[in-house]
Write an enzyme that holds these catalytic residues in place. Structure first.
Site, PDB file in Angstrom:
ATOM      1  N   GLY A  10       0.693  -1.109  -0.051  1.00 54.20           N
ATOM      2  CA  GLY A  10      -0.080  -0.190  -0.129  1.00 54.20           C
ATOM      3  C   GLY A  10       0.949   1.391  -0.005  1.00 54.20           C
ATOM      4  O   GLY A  10       2.137   1.133   0.553  1.00 54.20           O
ATOM      5  N   ASP A 132       0.655   0.948   9.046  1.00 53.81           N
ATOM      6  CA  ASP A 132       0.161   0.161  10.378  1.00 53.81           C
ATOM      7  C   ASP A 132       1.265   0.054  11.533  1.00 53.81           C
ATOM      8  O   ASP A 132       0.940  -0.487  12.465  1.00 53.81           O
ATOM      9  CB  ASP A 132       0.016  -1.359   9.963  1.00 53.81           C
ATOM     10  CG  ASP A 132      -1.067  -1.236   8.708  1.00 53.81           C
ATOM     11  OD1 ASP A 132      -2.026  -0.203   8.802  1.00 53.81           O
ATOM     12  OD2 ASP A 132      -1.598  -2.198   8.027  1.00 53.81           O
TER      13      ASP A 132
HETATM   14  O1  F6P Z   1      -1.059  -2.223   4.886  1.00 52.33           O
HETATM   15  C1  F6P Z   1      -1.476  -0.808   4.881  1.00 52.33           C
HETATM   16  C2  F6P Z   1      -3.054  -0.869   4.822  1.00 52.33           C
HETATM   17  O2  F6P Z   1      -3.223   0.458   4.690  1.00 52.33           O
HETATM   18  C3  F6P Z   1      -3.921  -1.415   6.062  1.00 52.33           C
HETATM   19  O3  F6P Z   1      -4.126  -0.732   7.087  1.00 52.33           O
HETATM   20  C4  F6P Z   1      -5.256  -1.651   5.161  1.00 52.33           C
HETATM   21  O4  F6P Z   1      -5.946  -2.891   5.798  1.00 52.33           O
HETATM   22  C5  F6P Z   1      -4.937  -1.952   3.700  1.00 52.33           C
HETATM   23  O5  F6P Z   1      -3.503  -1.361   3.643  1.00 52.33           O
HETATM   24  C6  F6P Z   1      -5.835  -1.478   2.972  1.00 52.33           C
HETATM   25  O6  F6P Z   1      -5.314  -1.872   1.579  1.00 52.33           O
HETATM   26  P1  F6P Z   1      -5.937  -1.486   0.234  1.00 52.33           P
HETATM   27  O7  F6P Z   1      -5.413  -0.110  -0.050  1.00 52.33           O
HETATM   28  O8  F6P Z   1      -5.239  -2.296  -0.757  1.00 52.33           O
HETATM   29  O9  F6P Z   1      -7.313  -1.500   0.324  1.00 52.33           O
END
Ligand code: F6P
Length: 370
Positions: A10, A132
């Site tokens: 992410g 996170d």
């Molecule tokens: O790993 C970082 C994070 O922001 C998490 O906190 C969250 O659960 C996830 O990525 C969301 O991912 P995406 O942007 O792929 O929906």
């Protein structure tokens, strides 16, 4: 000498600041930096981006990543509607570009992939990035501080409207497996109840606290809830399935329990609304839900994240110059430290029940619903 760089997982604010620090240091030392686009996909499908020194001007304060990012893994690359192991193609592309080293900026998934590539013989240096804050062996990671500010500001804003309407305000905060962001912003924002994955909650107890507050003349409550917060019942079911998965004798059974676990723990955007409806029913208090979502991953990096990204990026470049490979550049007591990838990959840094933030919150009367 050519050095590759990619961002994976992410995105978050501060990635460009890290690319800039690596880039300025390495190009200043005579290296040629090649950007690989879209995380590990860039290496698998040979999507490159030249990074001459001019690229590094004006990106320090820009959120996101100029290299783009995906969550694709070397051994599980999406291709024509299926997943393919592209690890050997990645090694070929690495060699074809004459890379001396590959710098990977990312979180948990990125580190597992980085270790896999190290084991295939590539020279790897990583930089920790995750809002996170759940990477092992480092005091911090790029993105966490900015996201913490976003979440805290949101809790601040919710206070006045919660007070005016005498409502319970549930605010969902990112963190699928770790509650750092929810705990930190909850504590900094003066939350009343904090629900995180590491401390399973009992809904009846949460409702009791909220009703008690209302009875004490505090008719509103702010409740930050981590995406991955689970009830006591859910946590028991998760532990049961994990045990079954680990003890399964056949591959088929293991896959079955793994799938059931994934289903139970997957991100569900209706979960927080269900929780809100249940709490409203149990307390009789009007309840509203706010989902902060990707606002937490956007915008300009905070000062702390810029400093961290710069410190980590410069040190990663120094690793290349000193040929110190197979390591993550970590933060330790304000300085940098080098940690073998084996000590990071597959490990998770989560909130412990005796963490000072938890202890302080409890002293202030914050409930964790336990
Ligand atoms: O790993 C970082 C994070 O922001 C998490 O906190 C969250 O659960 C996830 O990525 C969301 O991912 P995406 O942007 O792929 O929906």
């Amino acid at each position: 000498m050519n050095v590759g760089i990619l961002t994976a997982g992410g995105d978050c604010p501060g990635l460009n600041a890290a690319i800039r620090a690596v880039g300025k240091t390495l190009t200043g030392a005579g290296y040629n930096l090649i950007g690989f686009r879209d995380g590990y996909e860039g290496l698998a499908f040979d999507r490159t981006m030249p990074l001459p020194p001019s690229t590094f001007s004006g990106i320090l304060t820009v959120g996101g990543t100029i290299l783009h990012t995906t969550r694709s893994k070397p051994n599980k690359m999406p291709l024509d509607g299926r997943y393919v192991d592209m690890s050997s193609t990645i090694v070929e592309n690495y060699n074809r570009h004459g890379l001396e080293c590959l710098i990977c900026i990312g979180g948990g998934g990125t580190h597992k992939s980085a270790l896999l590539l190290k084991e295939l013989g590539l020279n790897i240096v990583t930089i920790p990035k995750t809002i996170d804050n759940d990477l092992a062996m480092t005091d911090g990671s790029i993105g966490f501080d900015t996201a913490l500010d976003v979440a805290t500001n949101a809790i601040d804003s919710l206070h006045s409207t919660a007070g005016s309407h005498k409502r319970i305000m549930l605010v969902e905060i990112m963190g699928h497996r770790a509650g750092w962001l929810t705990l930190g912003s909850g504590l900094a924002g003066g939350a009343d109840v904090i629900l995180i994955p590491e401390i399973p909650y009992d809904l009846e107890k949460v409702a009791k606290v909220l009703k008690m507050r209302a009875g004490e003349g505090k008719p509103f409550s702010i409740v930050p809830v981590a995406e991955g917060a689970v009830s006591v019942e859910e946590s028991i079911e998760i532990a049961r399935l994990e045990k079954l998965r680990d003890e399964a004798e056949s591959k088929k059974d293991r896959a079955l329990y793994k799938a059931q676990l994934e289903e139970l723990t997957k991100l569900r955007y209706d979960r927080i609304f269900e929780l809100g409806a249940k709490l409203e029913g149990l307390t009789g208090l009007e309840t509203r839900v706010t989902i902060l979502g990707h606002l937490q991953r956007g915008g300009t990096p905070s000062t702390v994240d810029r400093l961290r990204a710069t410190q980590l990026g410069c040190e990663a470049a120094r690793c290349v110059i000193r040929k110190r490979y197979g390591v993550m550049v970590a933060l330790k007591n304000g300085a940098t430290d080098l940690v073998p990838l084996e000590d990071v990959a597959g490990k998770r840094h989560v909130v412990t029940p005796d963490h000072p933030w938890v202890q302080d919150a409890r002293k202030l009367g914050v409930s964790f619903g336990d």
